[in-house]
Design an enzyme around this catalytic site. Structure first.
Site, short mmCIF file in Angstrom:
data_model
loop_
_atom_site.label_atom_id
_atom_site.label_comp_id
_atom_site.label_asym_id
_atom_site.label_seq_id
_atom_site.Cartn_x
_atom_site.Cartn_y
_atom_site.Cartn_z
N SER A 1 0.80 -1.22 0.00
CA SER A 1 -0.06 -0.05 -0.13
C SER A 1 1.00 1.21 0.08
CB SER A 1 -0.79 -0.11 1.12
OG SER A 1 -1.72 -1.08 1.29
N LYS B 1 -6.73 1.54 -3.75
CA LYS B 1 -6.42 0.64 -2.58
C LYS B 1 -6.73 1.73 -1.43
CE LYS B 1 -5.47 -2.27 0.65
NZ LYS B 1 -4.09 -2.87 0.81
N LYS C 1 -2.67 4.53 7.95
CA LYS C 1 -1.68 5.00 6.97
C LYS C 1 -2.65 5.22 5.82
CE LYS C 1 0.44 2.36 4.50
NZ LYS C 1 1.18 1.07 3.90
#
Length: 298
Positions: free
Chosen positions: A95, A170, A239
């Site tokens: 990611s 994502k 995050k």
């Protein structure tokens, strides 16, 4: 013969590497040597302990690393970009930040390398069975070349756009997922205040238009029982949310998800070390004094 170098063997990377090694000659590396050995012992992969000696004969590199900084360190400077042969393909399945991914892809193109971002969704359970959802960014030819590798670990693979688009998708998916958990927790907490049992309110949501993956899976499996064991870290969730909120800042109007991120970021301090992302429910419990699980401490 095709040789793949697979970097990053954490909770997601290890099962992915094992599945990949069943289809392709795969060398595995992790900063923790025991992680590479464990994957090699459980699969056809070969563990390597010195990354600096790797890359010259690899035609594919798969990265499953925690952040863009880790990806940049692995590739730039005296990293793999300096050793990979022309024509090699790099697939970043972690990611990462879309802006960093776009810059790395452009740099790779200048070296005669192909670059694809292909982050995954589905959690450890789907990683272990090879049923991940994969969002892919990159040029058509590079994506087509990456597809056989992606198919070893995923069943729903969508080419969403150019370099960086996979990582954008994502982050946005995880932003929505976390916001759904927060909104459902808010509703169930208020419901309990008005005399409705949490499980009953979740049943109502799942039979109505408020249904989401959060109410169908996260609540019955992890939140209502108080187990909080989805195995996706709260900090990784934050995050990804942070990346998406930064992206949304370029649009200039994202009040709903922005408020969710602020609430969950501020609530992180009260959760101790290594909380699960489903402990969003505990953020609400600590703020309201109303617990919706089966007895975990506030």
């Amino acid at each position: 013969m095709s040789v793949t170098l697979f970097l990053g063997l954490g909770r997601m990377g290890a099962p992915m590497a094992r599945l990949h090694a069943a289809a392709f000659e795969t060398r595995v590396y992790d900063v923790f040597a025991e992680a590479a050995k464990a994957v090699a012992d459980a699969s056809d992969a070969v563990a390597v302990s010195d990354l600096a000696s790797q890359g010259a004969d690899a035609d594919v590199v798969i990265l499953m690393l925690p952040t863009s900084r880790h990806v940049e360190e692995a590739l730039q400077g005296d990293g793999l970009f300096a050793r990979l042969p022309k024509g090699a393909l790099v697939i970043d399945m972690g990611s990462s930040e879309p802006a960093s991914t776009r810059a790395l892809a452009a740099f790779a193109a200048g070296l005669g390398l192909e670059y694809v971002d292909a982050p995954v969704s589905g959690g450890i359970a789907k990683a272990e069975t090879g049923e991940l959802t994969i969002m892919v960014g990159g040029e058509d030819d590079a994506v087509a070349r990456a597809m056989p590798h992606l198919e070893t670990v995923g069943t729903s693979i969508v080419h969403v756009g150019p370099a960086g688009a996979g990582h954008a998708a994502k982050a946005l998916n995880n932003l929505v997922s976390a916001t759904n958990i927060a909104a459902a927790t808010e509703a169930v907490t208020v419901a309990k205040h008005f005399g409705i049992e949490p499980a009953t309110m979740v049943e109502v949501l799942n039979a109505s238009t408020g249904m989401s993956q959060a109410t169908q899976v996260k609540f019955p499996q992890h939140i209502l029982p108080g187990t909080y064991a989805s195995r996706f870290a709260y900090d990784l969730m934050l995050k990804d949310m942070g990346i998406a909120v930064q992206m949304a800042g370029e649009v200039g109007f994202a009040p709903v998800t922005g408020a969710a991120f602020t609430t969950l970021a501020e609530g992180r301090a009260g959760l101790g070390e290594h909380p699960d992302h489903t402990e969003i429910a505990r953020v609400y419990a600590r703020a309201t004094g109303i617990s919706i699980d089966e007895g975990q401490p506030l």
